[in-house]
Motif scaffolding. Structure first.
Motif, mmCIF file in Angstrom:
data_model
loop_
_atom_site.group_PDB
_atom_site.id
_atom_site.type_symbol
_atom_site.label_atom_id
_atom_site.label_comp_id
_atom_site.label_asym_id
_atom_site.label_seq_id
_atom_site.Cartn_x
_atom_site.Cartn_y
_atom_site.Cartn_z
ATOM 1 N N ARG A 122 0.821 -1.205 0.000
ATOM 2 C CA ARG A 122 0.000 0.000 0.000
ATOM 3 C C ARG A 122 0.862 1.265 0.000
ATOM 4 N NH1 ARG A 122 -5.155 0.475 1.000
ATOM 5 N NH2 ARG A 122 -5.245 -1.569 2.005
ATOM 6 N N LEU A 123 1.957 1.249 0.764
ATOM 7 C CA LEU A 123 2.842 2.410 0.785
ATOM 8 C C LEU A 123 3.366 2.707 -0.619
ATOM 9 C CD1 LEU A 123 4.877 1.717 4.053
ATOM 10 C CD2 LEU A 123 3.320 3.646 3.649
ATOM 11 N N ALA A 124 3.756 1.668 -1.327
ATOM 12 C CA ALA A 124 4.269 1.865 -2.681
ATOM 13 C C ALA A 124 3.155 2.190 -3.669
ATOM 14 C CB ALA A 124 5.025 0.617 -3.136
ATOM 15 N N ALA A 125 2.006 1.526 -3.519
ATOM 16 C CA ALA A 125 0.876 1.780 -4.421
ATOM 17 C C ALA A 125 0.379 3.203 -4.289
ATOM 18 C CB ALA A 125 -0.250 0.794 -4.123
ATOM 19 N N ASP A 126 0.381 3.740 -3.075
ATOM 20 C CA ASP A 126 -0.056 5.119 -2.872
ATOM 21 C C ASP A 126 0.869 6.115 -3.560
ATOM 22 O OD1 ASP A 126 -2.321 4.497 -1.415
ATOM 23 O OD2 ASP A 126 -1.355 4.702 0.531
ATOM 24 N N GLN A 127 2.083 5.685 -3.865
ATOM 25 C CA GLN A 127 3.007 6.539 -4.619
ATOM 26 C C GLN A 127 2.848 6.359 -6.124
ATOM 27 O OE1 GLN A 127 7.044 7.332 -3.177
ATOM 28 N NE2 GLN A 127 6.739 5.713 -1.645
ATOM 29 N N GLY A 128 1.924 5.495 -6.530
ATOM 30 C CA GLY A 128 1.645 5.310 -7.946
ATOM 31 C C GLY A 128 2.450 4.225 -8.625
ATOM 32 N N LEU A 129 3.148 3.375 -7.855
ATOM 33 C CA LEU A 129 3.941 2.314 -8.467
ATOM 34 C C LEU A 129 3.014 1.220 -8.993
ATOM 35 C CD1 LEU A 129 6.904 1.351 -8.962
ATOM 36 C CD2 LEU A 129 6.651 -0.008 -6.870
ATOM 37 N N VAL A 130 3.080 0.955 -10.281
ATOM 38 C CA VAL A 130 2.154 0.018 -10.919
ATOM 39 C C VAL A 130 2.298 -1.392 -10.355
ATOM 40 C CG1 VAL A 130 1.566 -1.117 -13.096
ATOM 41 C CG2 VAL A 130 1.930 1.344 -13.044
ATOM 42 N N LEU A 131 3.534 -1.869 -10.184
ATOM 43 C CA LEU A 131 3.730 -3.209 -9.634
ATOM 44 C C LEU A 131 3.041 -3.350 -8.289
ATOM 45 C CD1 LEU A 131 7.493 -4.040 -10.364
ATOM 46 C CD2 LEU A 131 5.487 -5.199 -11.309
ATOM 47 N N ALA A 132 3.166 -2.330 -7.457
ATOM 48 C CA ALA A 132 2.564 -2.390 -6.129
ATOM 49 C C ALA A 132 1.047 -2.307 -6.204
ATOM 50 C CB ALA A 132 3.113 -1.263 -5.258
ATOM 51 N N GLN A 133 0.524 -1.513 -7.139
ATOM 52 C CA GLN A 133 -0.927 -1.431 -7.293
ATOM 53 C C GLN A 133 -1.496 -2.788 -7.684
ATOM 54 O OE1 GLN A 133 -1.132 1.768 -10.151
ATOM 55 N NE2 GLN A 133 -1.332 3.331 -8.566
ATOM 56 N N ASN A 134 -0.822 -3.479 -8.590
ATOM 57 C CA ASN A 134 -1.272 -4.819 -8.969
ATOM 58 C C ASN A 134 -1.122 -5.806 -7.817
ATOM 59 O OD1 ASN A 134 -2.170 -4.487 -11.649
ATOM 60 N ND2 ASN A 134 -0.076 -4.484 -12.411
ATOM 61 N N ASP A 162 -4.921 2.364 -15.666
ATOM 62 C CA ASP A 162 -4.810 3.754 -16.109
ATOM 63 C C ASP A 162 -3.365 4.121 -16.430
ATOM 64 O OD1 ASP A 162 -7.511 4.173 -15.860
ATOM 65 O OD2 ASP A 162 -7.391 5.127 -13.883
ATOM 66 N N GLN A 163 -2.430 3.337 -15.889
ATOM 67 C CA GLN A 163 -1.018 3.543 -16.205
ATOM 68 C C GLN A 163 -0.521 2.525 -17.238
ATOM 69 O OE1 GLN A 163 1.744 4.967 -13.089
ATOM 70 N NE2 GLN A 163 0.234 4.185 -11.632
#
Length: 303
Positions: A122-134, A162-163
């Motif tokens: 979540r910390l990485a996904a909140d920064q917009g990192l695609v790998l972390a969002q997935n 979206d990315q």
């Protein structure tokens, strides 16, 4: 019903620690170290990275973590890899935060802790990192460290899509094809598969689901979501096989989605038995001439 699987798929065949993904910094010594790593000159890279890490260079700390995790120039040591990765992650580097999540999720170098993995994703996904969002979306899809929540999963998949994440687009297509958290809609599934299939797939080794090239080929073969077309189907199955979709599906895909048991090679051969030589020649020509050409938007139909 909450379904929890003991063998999570979050990190199947993802290039989680690609050396080329390290973000550049101004220090020429880091660039020299990174270049040395990329050509396998670890004797040059390690002293440079050690010096930079002593100077609190976050990117060098992450790269040292990668080298220990992968055993590049040093004995493979997950605990040491985690140590360096945590240092970089605690400074807010999104790539390192995602990789710490993977280490917790796999139990490499640390006791396995799915809830802790979710925190770092979540910390990485909140920064917009695609790998972390997935990866975060995957945890919600399977209830790994969090309650299973398809709605939240697809919120994160859409952010990754979206990315231009082909993996996220493929999963969204699967959601529409199978009616997961959304109404079953073959035409919408086809549009998402097409968007993903027109790119080089970012997770070619995954077997819990087939690649988007395979999925769009199956839709052309059956006429679901689009006009039935054996030539197009054979083209896409040929591309799916070329891109690595050549293994039987994993048990997770079979249990969750009743994933087709046939590989792209088997689908290709079964289809060719139904086609004329002219049709086969045309499909093979289309496959040879195919080039990535991303479709950026999805046209949503009026309800």
């Amino acid at each position: 019903m909450v379904v929890v699987f003991g063998n999570p798929f979050i990190s199947f065949a993802v290039t989680l620690w690609t050396l080329a993904s390290v973000l550049p910094v101004s220090a020429g010594r880091f660039e020299d170290a990174e270049a040395a790593v990329n050509i396998g000159d670890y004797a040059t890279a390690l002293p440079l990275l050690g010096t930079l890490a002593d100077q609190d260079n976050t990117y060098a700390e992450r790269l040292l973590g990668i080298m220990y995790i992968k055993g590049r120039g040093v004995p493979q040591d997950y605990a040491m890899g985690m140590r360096w990765m945590r240092i970089a992650a605690n400074k807010g580097l999104a790539d390192a935060q995602n990789e710490v999540g993977i280490l917790f999720q796999r139990g490499w170098g640390v006791e396995r802790n799915e809830a802790e993995a979710v925190k770092w994703f979540r910390l990485a996904a909140d920064q917009g990192l695609v790998l972390a969002q997935n990866n975060l979306a995957d945890t919600y899809a399977l209830g790994l460290g969090v309650p299973q929540d398809f709605g939240e999963a697809f919120r994160w998949y859409h952010l990754a899509a979206d990315q231009s994440s082909s993996y996220a687009e493929n999963v969204i297509g699967i959601a529409y094809e199978h009616g997961l958290s959304v109404g079953q809609d073959y035409a919408e599934a086809f549009r998402w598969y097409r968007r993903a299939a027109n790119k080089i797939y970012e997770r070619p080794g995954d077997t819990w689901i087939h690649s988007p090239q395979y999925n769009i080929g199956a839709m052309y073969a059956s006429g679901r979501g689009t006009a039935q077309d054996n030539v197009q189907a054979l083209m896409w199955f040929t591309l799916a096989a070329a891109f690595g979709d050549t293994k039987p599906p994993g048990p997770l895909g079979i249990k969750l989605l009743n994933t087709s048991k046939y590989t792209a090679l088997e689908q290709r051969d079964r289809l060719m038995a139904l086609m004329t030589s002219a049709q086969i020649t045309e499909a093979e020509r289309l496959a040879r001439e195919w080039r990535p050409h991303p479709i950026v938007t999805i046209e949503r139909r009026a309800k």
